[in-house]
Design a protein around this motif. Structure first.
Motif, PDB file in Angstrom:
ATOM      1  N   ARG A   1     -10.357  -4.139  -5.447  1.00 21.09           N
ATOM      2  CA  ARG A   1     -10.334  -3.304  -4.233  1.00 21.09           C
ATOM      3  C   ARG A   1      -9.532  -2.024  -4.484  1.00 21.09           C
ATOM      4  O   ARG A   1      -9.931  -0.934  -4.096  1.00 21.09           O
ATOM      5  CB  ARG A   1      -9.725  -4.108  -3.083  1.00 21.09           C
ATOM      6  CG  ARG A   1      -9.587  -3.347  -1.777  1.00 21.09           C
ATOM      7  CD  ARG A   1      -9.081  -4.260  -0.670  1.00 21.09           C
ATOM      8  NE  ARG A   1      -9.986  -5.351  -0.385  1.00 21.09           N
ATOM      9  CZ  ARG A   1     -11.053  -5.244   0.402  1.00 21.09           C
ATOM     10  NH1 ARG A   1     -11.323  -4.110   0.981  1.00 21.09           N
ATOM     11  NH2 ARG A   1     -11.827  -6.279   0.618  1.00 21.09           N
ATOM     12  N   THR A   2      -8.394  -2.156  -5.142  1.00 22.30           N
ATOM     13  CA  THR A   2      -7.555  -0.996  -5.431  1.00 22.30           C
ATOM     14  C   THR A   2      -8.249  -0.046  -6.399  1.00 22.30           C
ATOM     15  O   THR A   2      -8.183   1.181  -6.238  1.00 22.30           O
ATOM     16  CB  THR A   2      -6.192  -1.447  -5.991  1.00 22.30           C
ATOM     17  OG1 THR A   2      -5.580  -2.326  -5.035  1.00 22.30           O
ATOM     18  CG2 THR A   2      -5.275  -0.269  -6.248  1.00 22.30           C
TER      19      THR A   2
ATOM     20  N   TRP B   1       0.819  -1.212   0.000  1.00 25.72           N
ATOM     21  CA  TRP B   1       0.000   0.000   0.000  1.00 25.72           C
ATOM     22  C   TRP B   1       0.847   1.254   0.000  1.00 25.72           C
ATOM     23  O   TRP B   1       0.551   2.221   0.655  1.00 25.72           O
ATOM     24  CB  TRP B   1      -1.001   0.001   1.153  1.00 25.72           C
ATOM     25  CG  TRP B   1      -1.983  -1.087   0.968  1.00 25.72           C
ATOM     26  CD1 TRP B   1      -2.053  -2.234   1.683  1.00 25.72           C
ATOM     27  CD2 TRP B   1      -3.009  -1.181  -0.027  1.00 25.72           C
ATOM     28  NE1 TRP B   1      -3.045  -3.054   1.197  1.00 25.72           N
ATOM     29  CE2 TRP B   1      -3.654  -2.417   0.149  1.00 25.72           C
ATOM     30  CE3 TRP B   1      -3.434  -0.354  -1.055  1.00 25.72           C
ATOM     31  CZ2 TRP B   1      -4.696  -2.819  -0.649  1.00 25.72           C
ATOM     32  CZ3 TRP B   1      -4.477  -0.771  -1.851  1.00 25.72           C
ATOM     33  CH2 TRP B   1      -5.093  -1.986  -1.642  1.00 25.72           C
TER      34      TRP B   1
ATOM     35  N   ASN C   1     -10.853   7.784  -3.840  1.00 22.92           N
ATOM     36  CA  ASN C   1      -9.850   8.851  -3.721  1.00 22.92           C
ATOM     37  C   ASN C   1     -10.173  10.017  -4.647  1.00 22.92           C
ATOM     38  O   ASN C   1      -9.931  11.170  -4.307  1.00 22.92           O
ATOM     39  CB  ASN C   1      -8.456   8.320  -4.032  1.00 22.92           C
ATOM     40  CG  ASN C   1      -7.930   7.367  -2.984  1.00 22.92           C
ATOM     41  OD1 ASN C   1      -8.464   7.263  -1.889  1.00 22.92           O
ATOM     42  ND2 ASN C   1      -6.898   6.623  -3.333  1.00 22.92           N
TER      43      ASN C   1
ATOM     44  N   GLN D   1     -10.919   1.815  -4.481  1.00 28.20           N
ATOM     45  CA  GLN D   1     -10.282   2.833  -3.641  1.00 28.20           C
ATOM     46  C   GLN D   1      -9.823   4.017  -4.483  1.00 28.20           C
ATOM     47  O   GLN D   1      -9.897   5.164  -4.043  1.00 28.20           O
ATOM     48  CB  GLN D   1      -9.106   2.245  -2.855  1.00 28.20           C
ATOM     49  CG  GLN D   1      -8.550   3.190  -1.817  1.00 28.20           C
ATOM     50  CD  GLN D   1      -9.602   3.616  -0.805  1.00 28.20           C
ATOM     51  OE1 GLN D   1     -10.277   2.786  -0.201  1.00 28.20           O
ATOM     52  NE2 GLN D   1      -9.771   4.924  -0.622  1.00 28.20           N
TER      53      GLN D   1
END
Length: 193
Positions: free
Chosen positions: A137-138, A7, A145, A141
């Protein structure tokens, strides 16, 4: 094998391109308009490789259509003709042109697609062989963001995606019948954190 992400997120601004040459609504500012479009790449460090989240390019079309077709057929087996024909044409001619599209890339290979319509996730697809490794998931996100609170629609029959979105903190906001397929779509929302 699960990817273990560190991360380590870093944003890189790519060279600005002339408006009208990029994809997505932000890149089309009208004929002769020279407003710059800022592009970003998100690099997520991993133990054995790096995943890059970057703007979709027209040169990605074949890889994106292939991954979308395979992932759609897996996620929506209840939709006749999913991942091909008219639906594939619509992806190429409408969604890849009109949406703000992002791809996940590992070792130069496109493995995921995120299509945004403002703060709505219009599409999230990960190549079947890479599913369950944190790419979806990324990408979610990344949408959070960019926009904070995000919404999306998921087919009621897509139980795997519904579980995924539940784990990601999405809550149900309503339901409707999809006029094109006749199947129930569930509207989900994730609040900004």
């Amino acid at each position: 094998m699960m990817l273990k992400t560190a991360w380590r997120l870093s944003f890189h601004t790519l060279p600005r391109e002339r408006a009208g040459t990029g994809t997505g609504a932000a890149g089309r500012c009208g004929a002769g308009n020279r407003l710059p479009r800022r592009r970003a790449v998100l690099i997520v460090g991993q133990v054995d490789q790096k995943m890059i989240i970057r703007n979709y390019r027209t040169s990605d079309e074949a890889a994106v259509v292939d991954l979308w077709s395979r992932a759609s057929k897996l996620a929506h087996p209840f939709i006749e003709g999913e991942g091909e024909g008219e639906r594939a044409r619509k992806l190429r001619e409408v969604y890849l042109v009109e949406a703000d599209n992002w791809v996940a890339e590992i070792s130069g290979r496109v493995v995921g697609l995120l299509g945004l319509l403002g703060s709505e996730i219009g599409g999230l697809f990960v190549t079947p062989e890479e599913q369950g490794r944190g790419i979806g998931r990324t990408l979610v996100q990344h949408a959070v963001n960019l926009h904070g609170t995000v919404t999306l629609e998921v087919y009621e029959g897509n139980t795997r995606a519904r579980r995924f979105y539940d784990r990601m903190g999405f809550t149900e906001q309503g339901r409707r019948i999809d006029e094109e397929t006749g199947h129930v779509l569930i509207t989900l929302r994730r609040l900004a954190t």
